[in-house]
Design an enzyme around this catalytic site. Structure first.
Site, PDB file in Angstrom:
ATOM      1  N   MET A 131      -2.022  -5.990  -9.416  1.00 37.64           N
ATOM      2  CA  MET A 131      -2.239  -6.309  -8.005  1.00 37.64           C
ATOM      3  C   MET A 131      -0.898  -6.576  -7.348  1.00 37.64           C
ATOM      4  O   MET A 131      -0.057  -7.257  -7.903  1.00 37.64           O
ATOM      5  CB  MET A 131      -3.118  -7.556  -7.880  1.00 37.64           C
ATOM      6  N   CYS A 132      -0.749  -6.021  -6.177  1.00 40.31           N
ATOM      7  CA  CYS A 132       0.475  -6.245  -5.436  1.00 40.31           C
ATOM      8  C   CYS A 132       0.164  -6.340  -3.951  1.00 40.31           C
ATOM      9  O   CYS A 132      -0.884  -5.887  -3.497  1.00 40.31           O
ATOM     10  CB  CYS A 132       1.468  -5.102  -5.660  1.00 40.31           C
ATOM     11  N   GLY A 133       1.104  -6.914  -3.232  1.00 38.51           N
ATOM     12  CA  GLY A 133       1.088  -6.816  -1.783  1.00 38.51           C
ATOM     13  C   GLY A 133       2.180  -5.840  -1.399  1.00 38.51           C
ATOM     14  O   GLY A 133       3.361  -6.041  -1.727  1.00 38.51           O
TER      15      GLY A 133
END
Length: 626
Positions: A1-3
């Site tokens: 998960m990343c932004g």
């Protein structure tokens, strides 16, 4: 998960070389383990890339990543299959290396066609000044776009930065394919042309029709200086799933207990179906394909070393996997199959949320002798700031709490050696209203209905994982440490779990039911998944959707509809019949017979504040206040 985020400016004098603080804050919450920014300039444009990483697998790889040719990559995804990945590999680096080796557009499309798993990405091709971006076929990872109405900039981001009165400026990037922008051309013409490479079946049927629909839907809400065009070479991504089997029976179906509202609601009734050899075979095929999907989703993450002493297991081992848990058949089957693959010395967190209307009188929370502070008792950011008062156990007897506790007992009987952490998460009206204003409304946007509010808030509090562990002799506050959260979304859509499936079946039979299932799956990216990804990701956690694994969907799509559901049977039997039969085979006899109950009703958030509103109404509580 990343932004991930990329802001592009065509007017150098007005281009901001830093992100707005509120946007940067939201991106950092999604990716707390690494933050990095990179500025790239062309003759006529500038691009600010911002990457924020939640480290889950392989070596921690800071984003954005750049190669020696000046190409830049931002990746928010998981490669579960399709692209070769060793256990120690980081998928960001593998995907970027593969992209850098692509010689043309066809190679890029071929690469993304192979990837099985959720993803959104942004890729800057330095030599051609192209910006590529998109979401996976189901839209399991959020990506928004915002076009400045003066035409001098636009932004792509995992989350938006809403401004009062301007919330509609951010929209979800449609999961209709991959987009490409020629940045040089856009800068000169002051017109952004989105070139679409759509998802297609490999067969040539309905190619033109599907393409035109995707273009029309995508262009509907864009400003005048932005247009969507099909790529001139008619290139496309190969759809990762097989078409829905819409076959209808040639003769009346012969089964043991059909067309009767008086069918007994018992385990024996489901057992009758399992006496049919073909049915039993299909059920076990379903269990096998779903089990593999769950295995990939619970093992693809970095695990810390086990404690040296067996005596320390109970106190030191933490849960790496949590499940959004109502005790219903979806979450029960996920839990039972996850139990097959997660190391036995590792607890599994079952996150059960309920909304408290009025505080009930009852026994006070037993005082628990505090041992040395552990990761289980870390107060949440909100509670440590005085914003959250965690309601005590026993304050909420919502329907999902009752079925959740029953489900816990059933799981304990299936595997008593596993530590099942049943986390009671009780939310007061005051806390709901405070955190909706401060945090949740920004994440749910650009969706804006009463249903989006109810589910968005329920999922946000559940996935935060702050609640109570209640055992026979003690009660203690608890915060889930799990970075991966499994959710059952996709089961109802594919297995006719909603009441609207039954309505359609009653009016138009199996043909109408097929069309309803096709519509549900077709709109899941815009209706559910981007919102849920933004809401769960806000806690620095990753949502994983085993029912939407490509192989699971293809298997279910291959079956005729009557092998998945039988809506001539009463509620609690006919909807999701295949999943109920799988639950029986897994030893989950009580939960196999529970009727479908929507999360907003099971958690009691629906009608909590207003009793006269419909799910489809625009929700004033989600509006951003000045």
């Amino acid at each position: 998960m990343c932004g991930i985020c990329c802001c592009v400016g065509f007017s150098v004098e007005h281009f901001r070389k830093e992100l707005r603080e509120d946007l940067l804050y939201k991106l950092r919450r999604r990716g707390p383990d690494s933050s990095k920014q990179l500025l790239k300039s062309g003759v006529n444009y500038q691009c600010l890339f911002s990457g924020h990483v939640l480290h889950l697998r392989g070596v921690l790889t800071a984003q954005p990543v750049e190669d020696e040719s000046g190409n830049v990559f931002l990746w928010n995804g998981e490669v579960f299959d399709g692209v070769q990945l060793e256990a120690e590999d980081n998928d960001t680096q593998v995907m970027f290396s593969s992209l850098s080796a692509c010689k043309n557009e066809s190679d890029i499309l071929s690469l993304f066609s192979k990837v099985q798993g959720p993803w959104s990405f942004i890729y800057y091709q330095a030599s051609s000044h192209y910006l590529w971006f998109g979401r996976d076929f189901f839209g399991r990872r959020s990506l928004l776009w915002h076009f400045n109405h003066l035409g001098n900039s636009f932004c792509l981001s995992s989350v938006g930065a809403q401004i009062s009165g301007l919330a509609d400026q951010w929209q979800e990037v449609p999961a209709s394919g991959i987009f490409q922008i020629d940045l040089n051309s856009a800068a000169v013409s002051r017109h952004v042309t989105l070139k679409l490479y759509p998802w297609k079946y490999v067969s040539k049927e309905n190619v033109t029709e599907e393409c035109s629909n995707a273009l029309t839907q995508t262009a509907a809400e864009l400003p005048a200086f932005v247009s969507v065009v099909a790529n001139e070479d008619k290139l496309y991504l190969s759809k990762p799933i097989v078409p829905l089997n819409k076959m209808l029976p040639q003769a009346p179906l012969e089964t043991h207990c059909r067309n009767s509202s008086s069918v007994p609601h018992t385990r024996e009734t489901l057992g009758i179906f399992l006496t049919d050899e073909h049915t039993k075979k299909v059920v076990h095929q379903f269990i096998d394909v779903l089990s593999v999907a769950i295995k990939r989703r619970v093992l693809c993450l970095v695990r810390e070393e086990n404690p040296a002493s067996k005596e320390d297991l109970k106190t030191c081992n933490k849960a790496n996997i949590a499940i959004l848990f109502s005790g219903g058949v979806d979450s029960m089957v996920i839990a039972a199959l996850a139990d097959r693959h997660i190391p036995l010395d590792e607890p599994i967190d079952l996150l059960n949320v309920a909304f408290v209307t009025k505080r009930k009188p009852g026994p006070s929370v037993p005082k628990v002798k505090r041992k040395q502070q552990t990761h289980h008792e870390i107060p949440s950011e909100e509670s440590s700031q005085g914003a959250a008062v965690v309601q005590g156990p026993g304050d909420a007897e919502a329907p999902d709490r009752v079925t959740g506790r029953a489900g816990l007992k059933e799981l304990q009987s299936v595997n008593p050696s596993r530590t099942w952490n049943f986390v009671e998460i009780n939310v007061s009206l005051e806390e709901l209203q405070k955190l909706r204003r401060a945090r949740i409304c920004h994440l749910v946007q650009p969706l804006d209905t009463v249903l989006d509010d109810s589910i968005g808030c329920a999922v946000w509090f559940a996935s935060r994982g702050v609640g109570w562990l209640v055992s026979q002799d003690a009660v203690r506050p608890y915060q889930s440490s799990a970075k991966v959260i499994l959710t059952g979304i996709g089961a109802d859509e594919q297995l006719a779990g909603y009441s609207r499936h039954r309505v359609r079946f009653q009016s138009l039979g199996l043909e109408g039911l097929n069309e309803e299932i096709a519509m549900e799956l077709g709109r899941i990216s815009s209706r559910n998944l981007g919102r849920d990804d933004r809401v769960i990701g806000d806690h620095g956690k990753e949502a994983r959707f085993p029912f939407l694994d490509e192989n699971v969907v293809s298997f279910l799509n291959s079956l005729p509809v009557w092998e998945k559901a039988d809506l001539s049977l009463p509620r609690g039997l006919g909807e999701k019949l295949l999943l109920r039969l799988a639950a029986v085979e897994l030893g989950l006899t009580t939960s196999a017979l529970l009727p479908k109950r929507a999360m907003q009703f099971g958690s009691r958030i629906a009608k909590l504040e207003k009793t006269d509103e419909k799910a489809s109404d625009k929700c004033g509580r989600l509006q951003i206040l000045p």
